[in-house]
Every structure is written in C-alpha cells, then in structure tokens.
Design a protein around this motif. Structure first.
Motif, PDB file in Angstrom:
ATOM      1  N   SER A   1     -24.382  -5.185  82.827  1.00 53.43           N
ATOM      2  CA  SER A   1     -24.896  -3.919  83.360  1.00 53.43           C
ATOM      3  C   SER A   1     -23.969  -2.765  83.003  1.00 53.43           C
ATOM      4  O   SER A   1     -24.406  -1.720  82.511  1.00 53.43           O
TER       5      SER A   1
ATOM      6  N   ILE B   1     -24.776   0.385  80.482  1.00 53.79           N
ATOM      7  CA  ILE B   1     -24.694   1.764  80.951  1.00 53.79           C
ATOM      8  C   ILE B   1     -23.729   2.567  80.073  1.00 53.79           C
ATOM      9  O   ILE B   1     -24.036   3.683  79.634  1.00 53.79           O
TER      10      ILE B   1
ATOM     11  N   TRP C   1     -21.723   8.576  83.656  1.00 54.24           N
ATOM     12  CA  TRP C   1     -22.224   7.217  83.474  1.00 54.24           C
ATOM     13  C   TRP C   1     -21.401   6.435  82.451  1.00 54.24           C
ATOM     14  O   TRP C   1     -21.202   5.223  82.605  1.00 54.24           O
TER      15      TRP C   1
ATOM     16  N   GLY D   1     -20.140   3.197  84.120  1.00 53.45           N
ATOM     17  CA  GLY D   1     -20.245   2.128  83.127  1.00 53.45           C
ATOM     18  C   GLY D   1     -18.957   1.341  82.988  1.00 53.45           C
ATOM     19  O   GLY D   1     -18.958   0.107  83.034  1.00 53.45           O
TER      20      GLY D   1
END
Length: 204
Positions: free
Chosen positions: A82, A86, A105, A110
C-alpha cells in the motif's frame, strides 16, 4: 524439517532485492521519459513489491515458520504494498505537476506506510532466524551492510530519520543479543544504518 539452505538463499535474495529496489528512485533522470509524463523508472518500480516480498514469503515457507510469522508477513506486506503504491503514484504525479498534495502522499503517507511494512516483515523474518547458527559465508554480511545502508538512506529520503534511527538501534540490540546466531545480521545491518542517520543529523 526446515530447509536451512533454501531459507538462507531466500533471505539473501530478499536482502538483495530490497537493497536494489529501494534505490530505483536514484536512477539518473529516472532513465528518461515514458508515457503520459511518467519516467521509465516509475514503471520499473512497479516490480518492487513482487521482487522483495516473494522471496521473503519463500523464506518463511522454507523455515516452516509459525503462524505468528505469517501474520506479521501478511500485515507487513499489506503496509509495504500500500505504501509503495501510494509513494509511486504520488511521486510520478509530482514529477509532472508538483504540488502540496502530491508531496504529502509521496514523502509522508506513502513512505511511512511503506517503511513500516519493511519493519513488520523483518520482524516475521527475524522469528525464523533465531536458533540458527550465524552465517559462515561472507556474502551474508555484505548483504546485511547493503540492507542497513539502504534503510539509512531511505529514512533520510523519506524524512523520517529519527524513527529510522530508533528502528536501527533496536534492530542492532536484538542482533547483538543473538550475536551467536543468524540474527547477528541485524547487528551488522544496524552499523551502516546508524552511521548514515547520525551523519545526516550532524551534517544535514
């Protein structure tokens, strides 16, 4: 019976993939432009979760790991994939249209999720290393140094050097405590990680 040789091989491939894949962003100019404002390196980076997590899973299988190790791997893999996704998407967008949202992000959400995943997967792998004799082949220690240096540079690049330093010190302590066994590799990895992060704190 656990397959000791396969376990060591898969651990080595995990370390190698981690050290290589986590420096794709350092490729000169991202290897040039690609489709729709992306860079070639963006597309290469798509392979990172597969290249890092696949051998890590196979190391667990070879070690006949306990359920807890697989649980750590499952959670860590989710965080890793994930966070990496990101980061990759936001970084690629930020290259074309830099902005505050893309920066948030990419550099924070991230990276934090991605590197948290690294730590959780490492905990699962560490549980399969206890009780095994310390490696007798030099390449294991070379890879440990590469992993530690990668953790240090990633923590600096991800603007989380304090947390990265804490993780490195804890990992080093665990490795030193089990220095007669395979986890000594964590102590070896901690040395370059701490050096990179301390140098950053003093010079950065």
């Amino acid at each position: 019976m656990p397959d000791t040789r396969s376990h060591a091989t898969w651990l080595s491939l995990t370390a190698l993939a981690y050290a290589v894949c986590h420096h794709v962003g350092a490729l000169p100019d991202g290897l040039g432009p690609a489709w729709s404002g992306t860079r070639v390196a963006d597309w290469v980076d798509l392979l990172a979760p597969f290249l890092v997590l696949s051998p890590a899973l196979l190391a667990l299988v070879a070690a006949r790991a306990e359920r807890a190790a697989y649980a750590f791997f499952a959670v860590g893999s989710w965080l890793y994939a994930s966070g990496h996704g990101i980061h990759l998407a936001a970084n690629s967008i930020g290259n074309a249209e830099p902005g505050e949202t893309a920066h948030l992000w990419d550099e924070y959400v991230g990276h934090y999720l991605w590197y948290a995943g690294v730590v959780v997967v490492a905990v699962g792998l560490a549980s399969t290393m206890r009780g095994r004799p310390r490696p007798g082949w030099p390449v294991a220690y070379v890879l440990a140094v590469a992993v530690g240096a990668t953790w240090g540079t990633n923590a600096v690049g991800g603007q989380m050097w304090v947390g990265g330093l804490i993780v490195a010190v804890v990992a080093g302590g665990v490795g030193w405590r089990h220095r007669g066994e395979q986890p000594v590799l964590f102590a070896v990895a901690a040395v370059p990680a701490v050096l990179v992060l301390v140098a950053h704190s003093l010079l950065g």
